[in-house]
Write an enzyme that holds these catalytic residues in place. Structure first.
Site, PDB file in Angstrom:
ATOM      1  N   SER A 180      37.053  79.585   7.948  1.00 32.18           N
ATOM      2  CA  SER A 180      38.014  80.125   6.958  1.00 32.18           C
ATOM      3  C   SER A 180      37.672  79.551   5.599  1.00 32.18           C
ATOM      4  O   SER A 180      37.124  78.441   5.507  1.00 32.18           O
ATOM      5  CB  SER A 180      39.432  79.700   7.340  1.00 32.18           C
ATOM      6  N   TYR A 196      45.142  73.207  10.287  1.00 28.29           N
ATOM      7  CA  TYR A 196      44.270  74.400  10.272  1.00 28.29           C
ATOM      8  C   TYR A 196      42.998  74.129   9.460  1.00 28.29           C
ATOM      9  O   TYR A 196      41.884  74.420   9.907  1.00 28.29           O
ATOM     10  CB  TYR A 196      45.063  75.563   9.673  1.00 28.29           C
TER      11      TYR A 196
HETATM   12  P1  NAD Z   1      45.337  86.977  15.228  1.00 24.53           P
HETATM   13  O1  NAD Z   1      46.458  86.020  15.451  1.00 24.53           O
HETATM   14  O2  NAD Z   1      45.674  88.408  14.929  1.00 24.53           O
HETATM   15  O3  NAD Z   1      44.321  86.948  16.465  1.00 24.53           O
HETATM   16  C1  NAD Z   1      43.940  85.755  17.089  1.00 24.53           C
HETATM   17  C2  NAD Z   1      43.664  86.038  18.552  1.00 24.53           C
HETATM   18  O4  NAD Z   1      43.310  84.784  19.184  1.00 24.53           O
HETATM   19  C3  NAD Z   1      44.898  86.597  19.287  1.00 24.53           C
HETATM   20  O5  NAD Z   1      44.574  87.746  20.022  1.00 24.53           O
HETATM   21  C4  NAD Z   1      45.305  85.443  20.194  1.00 24.53           C
HETATM   22  O6  NAD Z   1      45.924  85.849  21.390  1.00 24.53           O
HETATM   23  C5  NAD Z   1      43.962  84.760  20.448  1.00 24.53           C
HETATM   24  N1  NAD Z   1      44.161  83.385  20.920  1.00 24.53           N
HETATM   25  C6  NAD Z   1      45.015  82.466  20.419  1.00 24.53           C
HETATM   26  N2  NAD Z   1      44.975  81.356  21.164  1.00 24.53           N
HETATM   27  C7  NAD Z   1      44.061  81.567  22.154  1.00 24.53           C
HETATM   28  C8  NAD Z   1      43.596  80.774  23.241  1.00 24.53           C
HETATM   29  N3  NAD Z   1      44.045  79.517  23.472  1.00 24.53           N
HETATM   30  N4  NAD Z   1      42.651  81.302  24.063  1.00 24.53           N
HETATM   31  C9  NAD Z   1      42.197  82.565  23.851  1.00 24.53           C
HETATM   32  N5  NAD Z   1      42.623  83.359  22.854  1.00 24.53           N
HETATM   33  C10 NAD Z   1      43.554  82.861  22.016  1.00 24.53           C
HETATM   34  O7  NAD Z   1      44.472  86.354  14.059  1.00 24.53           O
HETATM   35  P2  NAD Z   1      43.312  86.966  13.132  1.00 24.53           P
HETATM   36  O8  NAD Z   1      43.855  87.066  11.762  1.00 24.53           O
HETATM   37  O9  NAD Z   1      42.664  88.138  13.777  1.00 24.53           O
HETATM   38  O10 NAD Z   1      42.301  85.734  13.130  1.00 24.53           O
HETATM   39  C11 NAD Z   1      41.116  85.677  13.888  1.00 24.53           C
HETATM   40  C12 NAD Z   1      40.322  84.452  13.442  1.00 24.53           C
HETATM   41  O11 NAD Z   1      40.007  84.570  12.057  1.00 24.53           O
HETATM   42  C13 NAD Z   1      41.090  83.136  13.593  1.00 24.53           C
HETATM   43  O12 NAD Z   1      40.210  82.116  14.003  1.00 24.53           O
HETATM   44  C14 NAD Z   1      41.582  82.862  12.197  1.00 24.53           C
HETATM   45  O13 NAD Z   1      41.796  81.507  11.976  1.00 24.53           O
HETATM   46  C15 NAD Z   1      40.415  83.405  11.379  1.00 24.53           C
HETATM   47  N6  NAD Z   1      40.759  83.735  10.006  1.00 24.53           N
HETATM   48  C16 NAD Z   1      41.705  84.685   9.726  1.00 24.53           C
HETATM   49  C17 NAD Z   1      41.988  84.953   8.391  1.00 24.53           C
HETATM   50  C18 NAD Z   1      43.005  85.981   8.004  1.00 24.53           C
HETATM   51  O14 NAD Z   1      43.265  86.117   6.809  1.00 24.53           O
HETATM   52  N7  NAD Z   1      43.575  86.752   8.914  1.00 24.53           N
HETATM   53  C19 NAD Z   1      41.332  84.276   7.381  1.00 24.53           C
HETATM   54  C20 NAD Z   1      40.379  83.324   7.710  1.00 24.53           C
HETATM   55  C21 NAD Z   1      40.099  83.071   9.034  1.00 24.53           C
END
Ligand code: NAD
Length: 240
Positions: free
Chosen positions: A135, A148
């Site tokens: 991130s 985080y």
């Molecule tokens: P999201 O919450 O929509 O999806 C995350 C997924 O991870 C979910 O389906 C959840 O069930 C799964 N998950 C959580 N804990 C788990 C576990 N213990 N075992 C297996 N699966 C598990 O989030 P997102 O926005 O799609 O984010 C995806 C990735 O991108 C994350 O690592 C997040 O930190 C990163 N990210 C997101 C953003 C953003 O702006 N959305 C920005 C930077 C980084």
């Protein structure tokens, strides 16, 4: 036989977009997530190339078992996308140990366990590409996000170290640092915080899950065959 990639957190958001993008590029995807119902629903919609594996990435036994199941049912895995992630945002003075542990366990330890379990087969194949979804918060920090930010910065150390450990075995390891991407994770943020972010982004808009998925496809493909150990921001210019 199509190439096989494992994607964690593939039931929704960025992980689901990554799975779709890879499938469009000819990969079969081992879609791993802790959320059973949405994962199975996606599998019904997306068909054969999207194989659901219900998995908690923090559980070492489950990770080992799933790695074997994927290999036995789909063939050797040469792509891994460590995307599963959670937030438990609050100021440090209010943050309990459980919030710290939960975020470090899923975001960082989960990636370590998955990488360890799946890189064995990649070493045997002398070919593989691992992409860790970090991130911009790893680079900039975030008030209310010490857990985080630490987990996502830890992923960069993991990425660079594994790049050195696994390079001689033909395995590339890279990280992507997404900026502000429209998903359920960010939908929880207050409107003023979302608008504040958008104002600071040179491209003037939030990103889409597909924007991140395109970068993952590139890093898993032969187009990036001499790229390893990098951190690629996908953030509309936010970190420049
Ligand atoms: P999201 O919450 O929509 O999806 C995350 C997924 O991870 C979910 O389906 C959840 O069930 C799964 N998950 C959580 N804990 C788990 C576990 N213990 N075992 C297996 N699966 C598990 O989030 P997102 O926005 O799609 O984010 C995806 C990735 O991108 C994350 O690592 C997040 O930190 C990163 N990210 C997101 C953003 C953003 O702006 N959305 C920005 C930077 C980084």
């Amino acid at each position: 036989m199509s190439r096989v990639a494992a994607v964690t957190g593939a039931a929704r958001g960025i992980g689901l977009a990554i799975a779709r993008e890879l499938m469009a590029d000819g990969w079969s995807v081992a879609a791993c997530d802790i959320l059973e119902d949405p994962l199975r629903q996606r599998a019904e919609e997306l068909g054969e190339a999207f194989r659901p594996f219900v998995l908690d990435v923090t559980d070492e036994d489950q990770v080992g078992k799933t790695a074997r199941e994927i290999r036995d049912s789909m063939g050797p895995v040469t792509g891994l996308v460590n995307n599963a992630g959670i937030t438990r945002d609050t100021l440090m003075m209010r943050m309990g140990r459980a919030d710290w542990d939960a975020v470090i366990n899923v975001n960082l330890t989960g990636a370590f366990l998955m990488s360890k379990a799946l890189s064995r087969g990649m070493m045997r194949a002398r070919s593989g590409s691992i992409v860790n979804i970090s991130s911009v918060v790893a680079l900039l920090g975030g008030a209310g996000q010490v857990n985080y930010a630490a987990s996502k910065a830890g992923l960069l150390g993991l990425t660079r170290s594994l790049c050195r450990e696994l390079g001689a075995r033909g395995i590339r390891v890279n990280a992507i640092a997404p900026g502000f991407i429209e998903t359920e994770m960010t939908a929880e943020l207050p409107e003023e915080v979302r608008e504040g972010y958008a104002e600071r982004i040179p491209l003037g808009r939030m990103g889409t899950p597909e924007n991140v998925a395109g970068a993952v496809r590139f890093l898993l493909s032969d187009d990036s065959q001499y790229i390893s150990g990098v951190v690629l921001p996908v953030d509309g210019g936010l970190t420049t």
